[in-house]
Design a protein around this motif. Structure first.
Motif, PDB file in Angstrom:
ATOM      1  N   PRO A  68       0.804  -1.228   0.000  1.00 14.04           N
ATOM      2  CA  PRO A  68       0.000   0.000   0.000  1.00 14.04           C
ATOM      3  C   PRO A  68       0.834   1.274   0.000  1.00 14.04           C
ATOM      4  CG  PRO A  68      -0.823  -1.564   1.634  1.00 14.04           C
ATOM      5  CD  PRO A  68       0.493  -2.090   1.163  1.00 14.04           C
ATOM      6  N   ASN A  69       2.128   1.175   0.328  1.00 17.41           N
ATOM      7  CA  ASN A  69       2.965   2.369   0.425  1.00 17.41           C
ATOM      8  C   ASN A  69       3.764   2.643  -0.840  1.00 17.41           C
ATOM      9  OD1 ASN A  69       2.477   1.305   3.231  1.00 17.41           O
ATOM     10  ND2 ASN A  69       3.442   3.246   3.748  1.00 17.41           N
ATOM     11  N   VAL A  70       3.338   2.103  -1.978  1.00 13.91           N
ATOM     12  CA  VAL A  70       4.076   2.277  -3.228  1.00 13.91           C
ATOM     13  C   VAL A  70       3.541   3.496  -3.980  1.00 13.91           C
ATOM     14  CG1 VAL A  70       4.472   1.303  -5.530  1.00 13.91           C
ATOM     15  CG2 VAL A  70       4.762  -0.117  -3.506  1.00 13.91           C
ATOM     16  N   LEU A  71       4.473   4.297  -4.502  1.00 15.59           N
ATOM     17  CA  LEU A  71       4.141   5.414  -5.387  1.00 15.59           C
ATOM     18  C   LEU A  71       4.864   5.205  -6.712  1.00 15.59           C
ATOM     19  CD1 LEU A  71       3.188   8.227  -6.305  1.00 15.59           C
ATOM     20  CD2 LEU A  71       5.098   9.212  -4.993  1.00 15.59           C
ATOM     21  N   LEU A  72       4.128   5.266  -7.810  1.00 17.02           N
ATOM     22  CA  LEU A  72       4.695   5.145  -9.146  1.00 17.02           C
ATOM     23  C   LEU A  72       4.619   6.491  -9.855  1.00 17.02           C
ATOM     24  CD1 LEU A  72       2.955   1.842 -10.338  1.00 17.02           C
ATOM     25  CD2 LEU A  72       5.163   2.072  -9.213  1.00 17.02           C
ATOM     26  N   ILE A  73       5.738   6.925 -10.427  1.00 15.87           N
ATOM     27  CA  ILE A  73       5.765   8.142 -11.237  1.00 15.87           C
ATOM     28  C   ILE A  73       6.342   7.770 -12.597  1.00 15.87           C
ATOM     29  CG2 ILE A  73       6.582  10.515 -11.440  1.00 15.87           C
ATOM     30  CD1 ILE A  73       6.943  10.590  -8.436  1.00 15.87           C
ATOM     31  N   SER A  74       5.562   7.936 -13.642  1.00 15.20           N
ATOM     32  CA  SER A  74       5.984   7.564 -14.990  1.00 15.20           C
ATOM     33  C   SER A  74       6.041   8.807 -15.870  1.00 15.20           C
ATOM     34  CB  SER A  74       5.023   6.539 -15.597  1.00 15.20           C
ATOM     35  OG  SER A  74       4.849   5.428 -14.734  1.00 15.20           O
ATOM     36  N   CYS A  75       6.992   8.808 -16.812  1.00 14.54           N
ATOM     37  CA  CYS A  75       7.164   9.944 -17.717  1.00 14.54           C
ATOM     38  C   CYS A  75       7.002   9.477 -19.157  1.00 14.54           C
ATOM     39  CB  CYS A  75       8.551  10.565 -17.540  1.00 14.54           C
ATOM     40  SG  CYS A  75       8.852  11.268 -15.917  1.00 14.54           S
ATOM     41  N   ILE A  76       6.277  10.263 -19.948  1.00 19.23           N
ATOM     42  CA  ILE A  76       6.042   9.899 -21.348  1.00 19.23           C
ATOM     43  C   ILE A  76       5.946  11.169 -22.188  1.00 19.23           C
ATOM     44  CG2 ILE A  76       3.523   9.901 -21.301  1.00 19.23           C
ATOM     45  CD1 ILE A  76       5.655   7.102 -22.793  1.00 19.23           C
ATOM     46  N   GLN A  77       6.370  11.068 -23.450  1.00 16.56           N
ATOM     47  CA  GLN A  77       6.217  12.198 -24.368  1.00 16.56           C
ATOM     48  C   GLN A  77       4.752  12.379 -24.752  1.00 16.56           C
ATOM     49  OE1 GLN A  77       9.292  13.120 -27.530  1.00 16.56           O
ATOM     50  NE2 GLN A  77       9.555  10.915 -27.310  1.00 16.56           N
TER      51      GLN A  77
END
Length: 651
Positions: free
Chosen positions: A273-282
């Motif tokens: 539950p303590n996971v943060l995902l940050i994704s980058c895309i054009q």
């Protein structure tokens, strides 16, 4: 005399390479909304509600810069907090890998970032100190201080790890490796195990770890990563930053790789539950990503959207002023021109900057760099030829790979880079999932190539992998393709590993080929794949202008490195005829001996190999890319090492 001539150009260096690279300057108003979304998502994950952010922006808009700002903010706030302890575990990964091996890349990046040091302690040590403090009801700061002077005799940390491992059902080997790393024991081997590297039996015994599993390495990596997520999530959120998602594609229409990213990211989101995902895309890639990822996965990994807008007039002005004021001598010079706010730039140039299209940080800084250079020299800089830029970039990356490349990293180079290299010659895109045992399926005539990268240093594990290839090289399965085994030339095959030698000889009798790319070919392939990956992700620019993937592909095809040409010929079977099995065995044995001693007398090598000096000398001369000869007396053989790779030890 021109007072600007002796000053450094404050606008040089306009690309933030990764989230751990500090930015030259940081204007808080630029992309403030995206940064705030990251902070809100982190707060959510800190309270046990998994969250995610998708950062979308054009090439050069500052996606990676936002990640670097977040990482810097987390360090700064931890350092200034009363307890001075870690606020989260931070992991950053540029997805330059084959999508079939995505979990292995995530494992390596997680392990590497956990072992990054700050103020004498790694993220892993700070994480464990935080957990111990919570278990004891003490201040995290006190536990951190204790860990600074911790000796190998301290048993409390080991007891804590054992208790946590039992409660969270973590694997025993993971717990043992973490215990070594927290106590700074056997650091090299323990870190290698955590990264997923293959280790010899002797190293595993020294660490107290079980034998290398013969299971799917991707599944093993997924299990270790999710276990580590649960371990961190006990007390702290864990932040995964994914950059260059575009680089996962093996060809422009490849949706399967993006689907796999969505599946892996969703599994991470579910790990704790303590996971943060940050994704980058054009921005231009967003629609393809959207249709390639499952709806259920998209809902978990892209909960928040953070589009990056082009710069406003005020943001352009602030960016220029901060860069100008970053050079102390220039700041003093500008103080004498109080009426000229942007000195040495005039208002006409500033108006041009504000009207730049696209008005991105990269574009603005590149234009300012060129203008500043013109003011320094009294003449405009020569326009940059894209071909010359690519030639310089390829040479620099090739040299860096020769200097710093490790055998453990060449699996990514080969599995990610070979499909790119293969497509350059119009041979077609790698497609379809390869059969078990193979890593790549490359189109070729008269039948496709089944490529298996076998870089295991553990001979038992290598033997098992080679045995798995037997059905592919025999009987009806042979119609599926020709088996090619790739192994880093810097990794020997132990002469005493009888089963490994027997399986390899059997595969060669069945028509499989062992290809060992030269160190130079691996470095050139690393340069090729990094250039194409950066271009695909919009991170390759000449004078602020994006250099597109098609331009890079065309240039690489027209200027293909000679070592890469030879590699293609060897893979396709059009190079030199492979040696007969007895000669191939002798070549492997000679390679193993030379990797151990590097320099040896011919009259001592021959008895050890069980053949005549003339046979050994002839073999070494046939493989001048691997061995050198010093004609004596006595005659001496030495292992070939590119001069560039010795740069670190040159004095």
């Amino acid at each position: 005399m021109n007072p600007l001539a002796a000053l450094p150009n404050p606008f040089e260096g306009n690309v933030v390479l990764d989230a751990w690279t500090p930015a030259a300057v940081d204007v808080a108003s630029i992309h403030k909304h995206a940064f705030e979304q990251c902070l809100l998502a982190l707060d959510s994950a800190s309270r046990g509600r998994p969250d995610s952010v998708l950062i979308v922006g054009g090439a050069g808009s500052g996606k990676t810069h936002v990640l670097a700002r977040l990482q810097h903010h987390l360090v700064a706030t931890a350092n200034t907090a009363p307890d001075g302890v870690l606020r989260c575990v931070f992991v950053s990964a540029r997805l330059q890998t084959n999508a079939l091996m995505l979990w292995q890349l995530i494992r390596r990046r997680l392990a590497s970032d956990l072992l990054r040091k700050q103020q004498g302690l790694t993220q892993l040590q700070r994480l464990v100190a935080h957990q111990v403090a919570e278990a004891r009801g003490e201040s995290p700061r006190r536990s951190v201080m204790e860990l600074r002077v911790l000796t190998g005799a301290d048993e409390s940390i080991s007891e804590h790890l054992a208790e946590v491992a039992q409660r969270l059902e973590l694997g025993r080997d993971l717990c043992v490796a973490l215990d070594h790393l927290v106590h700074s024991r056997f650091l090299g081997d323990a870190a290698a195990w955590l990264r997923g590297d293959s280790l010899p039996e002797s190293a595993l015994e020294r660490l107290g770890l079980g034998r290398e599993e013969h299971e799917d390495r991707e599944e093993a990596a997924r299990r270790v990563v999710t276990d580590l997520c649960r371990l961190a999530g006990e007390t702290l959120p864990i932040v995964f930053c994914f950059d260059q998602i575009e680089a996962l594609q093996s060809h422009p229409d490849d949706r399967e790789s993006l689907f796999r990213f969505g599946r892996a990211a969703a599994d991470l989101a579910d790990a704790d539950p303590n996971v943060l995902l940050i994704s980058c895309i054009q921005t231009s890639f967003h629609d393809l990503l959207d249709v390639s990822v499952r709806d259920a996965d998209r809902a978990r990994i892209f909960k928040r959207h953070a589009p990056l807008a082009q710069l406003t007039r005020e943001q352009v002005d602030a960016l220029i002023l901060q860069r100008l004021d970053s050079v102390e001598d220039l700041q003093k010079l500008r103080a004498q021109r109080r009426g000229a706010r942007f000195h040495p730039f005039d208002e006409r140039f500033m108006a041009r900057l504000r009207a730049a299209s696209p008005c991105t940080p990269r574009k603005v800084i590149a234009l300012a760099a060129a203008e500043f250079e013109q003011l320094q020299r009294g003449m405009p800089p020569a326009p940059q030829d894209v071909g010359a830029f690519l030639g310089d970039a390829f040479a620099a990356r090739r040299a860096a790979a020769l200097e710093r490349g490790r055998p453990e990293e060449s699996q990514d180079t080969l599995t990610h880079g070979l499909p790119m290299l293969w497509a350059l010659g119009g041979r077609g895109a790698a497609g379809g999932r390869p059969p078990p045992g193979a890593d790549l399926l490359l189109p070729a005539s008269p039948e496709p190539l089944l490529v298996s990268v076998r870089n295991e240093t553990n001979m038992t594990s290598l033997a098992a992998r080679l045995r798995q290839l037997a059905p592919l090289a025999d009987g009806k399965a042979k119609a599926a393709g020709r088996v090619v085994i790739l192994r880093d030339v810097r990794l020997g095959i132990t002469r005493t590993a009888k089963r490994t030698q027997e399986y390899l000889a059997d595969l060669e009798r069945r028509g499989a080929r062992l290809v060992q790319p030269s160190i130079e070919a691996l470095a050139a392939l690393e340069a090729l794949r990094s250039l194409l990956s950066d271009a695909r992700a919009g991170d390759l620019a000449a004078s602020g202008d994006v250099v597109g993937e098609l331009t890079v592909r065309d240039w690489l095809a027209a200027h293909l490195d000679e070592d890469l040409r030879e590699l293609v010929e060897d893979l396709a079977g059009r190079g030199a005829a492979p040696p007969a099995p007895p000669e191939a065995r002798l070549l492997r044995d000679l390679g193993d001996l030379m990797l151990r001693s590097f320099v040896a007398r011919l009259d001592e090598l021959a008895p050890a190999l069980g053949c005549s000096p003339e046979e050994v000398l002839a073999l070494a001369q046939q493989h001048a890319d691997r061995f050198g000869v010093l004609h004596g007396p006595p005659v001496v053989l030495f292992a070939h090492v590119p001069a560039e790779s010795l740069a670190d030890t040159a004095g």
